[in-house]
Design a protein around this motif. Structure first.
Motif, short mmCIF file in Angstrom:
data_model
loop_
_atom_site.label_atom_id
_atom_site.label_comp_id
_atom_site.label_asym_id
_atom_site.label_seq_id
_atom_site.Cartn_x
_atom_site.Cartn_y
_atom_site.Cartn_z
N UNK A 113 13.08 27.94 -12.15
CA UNK A 113 11.68 27.92 -12.52
C UNK A 113 10.78 28.48 -11.43
N UNK A 114 11.07 28.09 -10.18
CA UNK A 114 10.30 28.64 -9.06
C UNK A 114 10.49 30.15 -8.97
N UNK A 115 11.72 30.62 -9.15
CA UNK A 115 11.99 32.06 -9.07
C UNK A 115 11.19 32.82 -10.13
N UNK A 117 8.23 30.69 -17.23
CA UNK A 117 9.12 29.96 -16.33
C UNK A 117 9.64 28.71 -16.99
N UNK A 118 10.87 28.32 -16.66
CA UNK A 118 11.38 27.06 -17.20
C UNK A 118 10.46 25.89 -16.86
N UNK A 119 10.40 24.92 -17.75
CA UNK A 119 9.52 23.76 -17.55
C UNK A 119 9.80 23.07 -16.23
N UNK A 120 11.06 23.11 -15.78
CA UNK A 120 11.43 22.39 -14.57
C UNK A 120 11.12 23.17 -13.31
N UNK A 121 10.35 24.28 -13.44
CA UNK A 121 10.05 25.08 -12.27
C UNK A 121 9.04 24.42 -11.38
N UNK A 171 13.52 18.82 -4.40
CA UNK A 171 12.81 19.63 -5.38
C UNK A 171 11.93 20.68 -4.69
N UNK A 172 11.27 20.29 -3.61
CA UNK A 172 10.42 21.24 -2.90
C UNK A 172 11.25 22.26 -2.12
N UNK A 173 12.44 21.85 -1.65
CA UNK A 173 13.33 22.79 -0.97
C UNK A 173 13.69 23.96 -1.89
N UNK A 174 13.79 23.67 -3.19
CA UNK A 174 14.16 24.71 -4.14
C UNK A 174 13.16 25.85 -4.18
N UNK A 175 11.88 25.55 -3.93
CA UNK A 175 10.88 26.61 -3.95
C UNK A 175 11.12 27.59 -2.80
N UNK A 176 11.60 27.06 -1.66
CA UNK A 176 11.89 27.93 -0.51
C UNK A 176 13.10 28.81 -0.77
N UNK A 177 14.12 28.26 -1.41
CA UNK A 177 15.29 29.08 -1.76
C UNK A 177 14.86 30.23 -2.66
N UNK A 178 14.02 29.94 -3.65
CA UNK A 178 13.56 30.98 -4.57
C UNK A 178 12.70 32.02 -3.85
N UNK A 179 11.83 31.57 -2.95
CA UNK A 179 10.91 32.49 -2.28
C UNK A 179 11.63 33.38 -1.27
N UNK A 180 12.65 32.85 -0.60
CA UNK A 180 13.35 33.63 0.43
C UNK A 180 14.22 34.74 -0.14
N UNK A 181 14.46 34.72 -1.44
CA UNK A 181 15.42 35.64 -2.04
C UNK A 181 14.75 36.57 -3.05
N UNK A 182 15.42 37.70 -3.29
CA UNK A 182 14.89 38.66 -4.27
C UNK A 182 15.20 38.24 -5.70
N UNK A 183 16.26 37.43 -5.86
CA UNK A 183 16.65 37.00 -7.19
C UNK A 183 17.45 35.72 -7.08
N UNK A 184 17.50 34.98 -8.19
CA UNK A 184 18.28 33.74 -8.27
C UNK A 184 19.32 33.87 -9.36
N UNK A 185 20.56 33.52 -9.02
CA UNK A 185 21.66 33.51 -9.97
C UNK A 185 22.12 32.08 -10.18
N UNK A 186 22.10 31.62 -11.42
CA UNK A 186 22.61 30.28 -11.77
C UNK A 186 23.97 30.49 -12.43
N UNK A 242 7.95 35.62 -9.74
CA UNK A 242 8.23 36.99 -10.15
C UNK A 242 9.54 37.52 -9.61
N UNK A 243 10.43 36.63 -9.19
CA UNK A 243 11.74 37.05 -8.71
C UNK A 243 12.67 37.29 -9.91
N UNK A 244 13.74 38.03 -9.65
CA UNK A 244 14.74 38.24 -10.68
C UNK A 244 15.46 36.94 -11.00
N UNK A 245 15.90 36.80 -12.24
CA UNK A 245 16.59 35.58 -12.66
C UNK A 245 17.77 35.97 -13.54
#
Length: 453
Positions: A291-293, A368-372, A262-277, A297-300
């Motif tokens: 949620x982290x993205x 942000x999504x509740x699961x962020x 779960x904490x790793x996910x925050x790093x993925x979001x922070x290292x990138x300009x946007x997240x695509x699901x 303030x990253x693109x989603x």
């Protein structure tokens, strides 16, 4: 291990010379050299669990060397609090600081740190710190939740490039796999770097699609950068490291746990300009990344699926409730990325129109999504209401599938104080999840998981 470049690493969060709040520290040298700072950050990466904002605030206030000196010298919480106040004007809460010092000291182990260094050398890793020129500045948006250092196999410079996080379900459908490969190909062809978590399903598809195009890709792991997880992806991770980067904030040999995922996910979001699901069910961990993205303030963006497909329910929720941009093909994804705030996402090409000075301005995509970035009692990322407290989750992660461990061992492995670990184990015992094991001839009680048939 390489050194790290710096101008004055202890200046972060510290008043200028002569300014009010500047005080002498316990260090004989008030401006430690680069090697001391690097070593201190390596030690801190062993001491803390990911996302420990108390440790992050302490390192920001005192610098990694002084903070480590105070810890090793068994300085009291009052002494450390006074130093922080004199340096920054801030005053950390006494009880929280006392608990932090206690749990970090449980992991203070010179031999273990030397083993970390040796493992890093043997496995060709580099340690990247905020003082280094190749530190990814975007991860600083995590503030005090940012990692003290990153362990990297491969090229650390890739961590600072314009990148897109591509995440989704482990148990993806053929539809999810197909659209993920198609969209990954679209952005990689234009020079973007794809970041994901190397898990089964969508993550692996995104990495493989990038590798097929000889495009660099970055895998962010929940365990050590040398610990392939899942084990079946060992060769995939080796390929990623050879042409891209595999990174982790955990020291070599660290095992992944649910908390660390779960904490790793925050790093993925922070290292990138946007997240695509691209495909995700309602309880997918990729919703946590989204949620982290959003909070950063990253693109989603999200890809819709059949309305009858539970595998796309999470994507539909992101689009409907949280303002994620709907993407259905490569052209739409590239248009979305070109409209992000900041520098152009793609390098300009002859004949390609670029966004105007105001075209890139985007309004926030909504809450942000509740699961962020869930709070300490809400880290499951499931979107449900019945979530175990974070201490319970970490204590459970620290117990073996077979056999037992003492409360002290659980505390060390979980990054908790002894009192926190014991309290969590007692509560889990009441919930019928763990049990005590009294062993003859042993003074300490063991704790084990209750296996259900």
């Amino acid at each position: 291990m390489p050194g790290c470049s710096r101008d004055d690493p202890e200046d972060r969060g510290r008043p200028a010379d002569g300014a009010p709040g500047t005080v002498a520290t316990a260090s004989a040298d008030p401006s430690p050299d680069a090697g001391d700072v690097l070593l201190a950050r390596i030690v801190w990466s062993r001491l803390v669990e990911p996302g420990d904002s108390l440790a992050g605030g302490l390192l920001r206030a005192l610098g990694p060397v002084t903070a480590l000196e105070q810890l090793a010298a068994n300085a009291s919480a009052a002494r450390v609090r006074d130093l922080v106040r004199e340096r920054t004007g801030e005053e950390p809460a006494g009880p929280a600081l006392r608990r932090g010092l206690e749990r970090w000291r449980l992991r203070l182990d010179r031999a273990a740190t030397l083993a970390d260094l040796q493992a890093g050398v043997e496995r060709g890793m580099r340690v990247v710190t905020p003082e280094a020129s190749d530190w990814p500045r975007a991860i600083g948006d995590l503030g005090d939740h940012a990692p003290p250092a990153l362990w990297v196999r491969g090229d650390p410079a890739l961590l600072g490039r314009a990148a897109l996080a591509v995440v989704g379900a482990r148990a993806c459908t053929s539809y999810g796999s197909h659209i993920t490969a198609e969209l990954t190909e679209a952005v990689c062809t234009l020079g973007a770097t794809v970041v994901s978590g190397a898990a089964y399903g969508i993550d692996a598809t995104a990495h493989r699609a990038a590798l097929a195009l000889d495009s660099p890709t970055v895998a962010v792991l929940a365990g050590g950068a040398d610990v392939p997880y899942p084990r079946a992806h060992e060769s995939l991770l080796d390929r990623i490291a050879a042409s891209g980067a595999v990174c982790s904030e955990m020291v070599p040999g660290s095992t992944p746990t649910r908390w660390r995922f779960l904490q790793r996910n925050r790093s993925i979001a922070a290292l990138t300009r946007a997240t695509l699901v691209t495909e995700a069910g309602a309880t997918s961990g990729s919703i946590n990344t989204a949620g982290h993205a959003a909070e950063l303030g990253r693109g989603l963006a999200a890809v819709p699926g059949p309305v009858t497909s539970a595998a796309s329910a999470g994507c539909h929720r992101l689009i409907r409730d949280y303002g994620a941009t709907l993407v259905t093909n490569g052209a739409e994804l590239c248009e979305f990325l070109e409209q992000l705030d900041g520098p152009a996402f793609f390098a300009p090409e002859p004949g390609r129109p670029s966004a105007g000075p105001h075209d890139g301005e985007r309004q926030p995509t909504g809450r942000a999504p509740d699961a962020g970035a869930a709070g300490p009692q809400d880290q499951s990322g499931t979107g449900g209401s019945a979530r175990p407290p974070a201490d319970h989750r970490r204590a459970l992660d620290a117990l073996p599938l077979r056999g037992a461990r003492t409360a002290l061992d659980v505390a060390r492995r979980a990054g908790l104080t002894l009192a926190e670990a014991h309290a969590a184990l007692v509560e889990l015992e009441l919930l019928g999840t763990v049990e005590r094991r009294e062993a003859r001839g042993r003074a300490e009680t063991g704790w084990s998981l209750i296996r259900r048939g």
